[in-house]
Design an enzyme around this catalytic site. Structure first.
Site, mmCIF file in Angstrom:
data_model
loop_
_atom_site.group_PDB
_atom_site.id
_atom_site.type_symbol
_atom_site.label_atom_id
_atom_site.label_comp_id
_atom_site.label_asym_id
_atom_site.label_seq_id
_atom_site.Cartn_x
_atom_site.Cartn_y
_atom_site.Cartn_z
ATOM 1 N N LYS B 115 0.840 -1.207 0.000
ATOM 2 C CA LYS B 115 0.000 0.000 0.000
ATOM 3 C C LYS B 115 0.873 1.255 0.000
ATOM 4 O O LYS B 115 0.475 2.287 -0.541
ATOM 5 C CB LYS B 115 -0.963 -0.032 1.190
ATOM 6 C CG LYS B 115 -1.913 -1.232 1.122
ATOM 7 C CD LYS B 115 -2.808 -1.308 2.333
ATOM 8 C CE LYS B 115 -3.632 -2.585 2.318
ATOM 9 N NZ LYS B 115 -2.821 -3.791 2.683
ATOM 10 N N ASP B 160 6.759 1.419 17.083
ATOM 11 C CA ASP B 160 5.425 0.915 17.375
ATOM 12 C C ASP B 160 4.434 2.011 16.977
ATOM 13 O O ASP B 160 4.480 3.123 17.518
ATOM 14 C CB ASP B 160 5.347 0.615 18.880
ATOM 15 C CG ASP B 160 3.956 0.196 19.311
ATOM 16 O OD1 ASP B 160 3.068 0.050 18.437
ATOM 17 O OD2 ASP B 160 3.751 0.022 20.522
ATOM 18 N N CYS B 230 -8.238 -7.056 7.139
ATOM 19 C CA CYS B 230 -8.639 -8.136 6.227
ATOM 20 C C CYS B 230 -9.387 -9.194 7.036
ATOM 21 O O CYS B 230 -9.106 -10.379 6.919
ATOM 22 C CB CYS B 230 -7.434 -8.714 5.505
ATOM 23 S SG CYS B 230 -6.094 -9.207 6.590
#
Lengths: 175, 307
Positions: B115, B160, B230
């Site tokens: 992406k 993170d 997803c």
């Protein structure tokens, strides 16, 4: 009002002058100097350079692990562009570009020697770096040397890891 | 194929038989054109010359579905970055993020970089793309994709995502494509079904909300966030977005309709198993595998109120 936490990429990287990369790209390959005006070239390691698009404003923190993409290898007798750079800027080359047909592109990709004769030899300004072109697109960098009676011999320098991805015949017919 | 892990979604699915049949088929392969390097027309011609009957993806210009058996990652055109291989539902988040040249974009969970490169290409390789990845071991594949496609407007950070410092800056667009239970990937990763059979599936809602919360902090007023997973699980989808909207309070963040012409989708849920979600969640997008012969996906498009 949100505070701007960014900085110009030129403040972050160690920019370098135009030698020797510009000489190779404009001299050997005849790329117009203006092609590089939108980019900043900087030192990645002691023996390599990277390139980044001007206008990138990287973060103050965390410190970027990398910026742009590898551009040039300096730690060799004849400094040369990376394969990524050869493909990125190759379309601007005006000389020392050799067209490879279906028959020769596998040899180029897999680093096998290609003897240059006739028109091919004429397309190359003697020993030095050459861009390989297939179906109108640059596919990588090669190096040409003179070898006795064989004359000019070209060997593709496509990274082994890249070549290993390509199907054995190397002509891209899998897609 | 044992679809018992998905039984809980049966009330949400309009055609269970079609859903089951889709999951039993292999996933089609999709490639998209790197317009920094070539054009969709040239790529289509190249594929045709090689005998590949590529079919344009109707809802995504420059993307093509390839017939079964074609190995698009093994060609010279792939290695030299003329196209990228990416599951077609995975193209949705950036299509809805709609980045423009010159903007600042942050990809919070970037590796392997599919992406990221899609966004950078959409921006014409102009502006600032910050590709953040927590796992240092996944930087190699991310960098290789940037190099192969010739993306030069990106910086890679390792942190993170939920704990990025303010020094990361402010962005026009933020992509929060978060780690999830991956239920929607069972067509390409059947092993996901075995993992889902465990009594405790381990929803990752806490970490997802922390990442989405960070996205909301880092997007500029008037800017856009895309939250995507997803998975089918409402616990990792609508519930996470709902929690953010509640935290932010009224008028701060709003969902905009996530719709793409030519792509068959279902609206997000406004309730699940006795819990009610913000009615705006109906503007989110659910993609069920049988609607487009794809994987499963969830996307919410969130905009921050202008200052």
């Amino acid at each position: 009002m949100t505070r701007d936490e960014t900085r110009d990429v030129a403040q972050v990287v160690e920019t370098v002058g135009e030698e020797p990369w510009l000489e190779v790209l404009t001299g050997r390959f005849g790329m117009p100097r203006e092609v590089f005006a939108d980019y900043l070239v900087f030192r990645r390691t002691a023996s390599s350079l990277s390139i980044v698009r001007r206008g990138l404003r990287p973060p103050l923190a965390p410190e970027p692990a990398s910026i742009g993409i590898p551009f040039f290898y300096l730690g060799m007798r004849h400094p040369r562009p990376t394969s990524a750079a050869a493909i990125l800027f190759g379309p601007h080359a005006r000389r020392n570009v050799l067209d490879l047909g279906d028959d020769r592109v596998p040899d180029f990709v897999f680093g096998r020697e290609i003897s240059l004769e006739g028109d091919d030899a004429g397309a190359v300004d003697g020993p030095g770096y050459v861009l390989g072109r297939y179906r109108g697109d640059v596919v990588g960098l090669g190096h040409c040397r003179r070898e006795g009676e064989r004359g000019l011999v070209l060997r593709g320098m496509v990274p082994k890891a890249w070549a290993a991805q390509i199907d054995g015949h190397g002509d891209g017919r899998s897609a | 194929m044992d679809l018992s892990p998905f039984e809980r979604y049966r009330p949400l699915i309009d055609d269970w038989r079609a859903f089951s049949a889709a999951l039993a088929r292999p996933l089609p392969t999709t490639v998209w054109t790197n317009t920094l390097r070539t054009t969709p027309e040239r790529l289509a011609a190249r594929l045709a010359r090689d005998g590949v009957a590529a079919e344009p993806v109707p809802w995504h210009p420059g993307a093509f579905r390839l017939p079964a058996g074609v190995k698009p990652g093994r060609s010279i055109a792939y290695v030299t970055g003329h196209y990228h291989v990416q599951e077609d539902v995975s193209l949705i988040p950036v299509a809805l993020l709609a980045p423009r040249p010159g903007e600042r974009l942050l990809d919070l969970c970037a590796a392997p970089g599919n992406k990221t490169v899609q966004a950078a290409v959409a921006m014409g390789d102009r502006g600032t793309v910050v590709a953040n990845e927590k796992n240092r071991h996944r930087l190699g594949v991310l960098r290789r994709n940037l190099e192969r496609l010739g993306v030069t407007c990106a910086a890679v950070t390792v942190a993170d995502a939920a704990n990025l410092p303010r020094g990361i800056g402010v962005y026009d667009r933020v992509l929060a494509d978060v780690p999830c239970s991956c239920e929607g990937t069972s067509r390409k990763n059947p092993e996901v079904l075995r993992r889902l059979e465990k009594p405790r599936r381990g929803w990752r809602s806490g970490g997802q909300l922390a990442i989405l919360r960070k996205a909301a902090q880092l997007v500029r007023p008037g800017g856009r966030i895309v939250y995507s997973t997803c998975t089918y699980a409402p616990e990792e989808n609508e519930a996470v977005v709902d929690a953010l909207l509640r935290e932010a309070g009224p008028g701060t963040l709003r969902l905009v309709p996530a719709r793409i012409e030519g792509l068959a989708t279902a609206p997000g849920l406004t309730g699940w198993r006795g819990r009610r979600y913000d009615p705006q969640l109906a503007r989110a997008m659910r993609v069920w595998p049988h609607h487009n012969d794809s994987g499963g996906f969830f996307v919410a498009v969130i905009e921050k109120a202008a200052a």
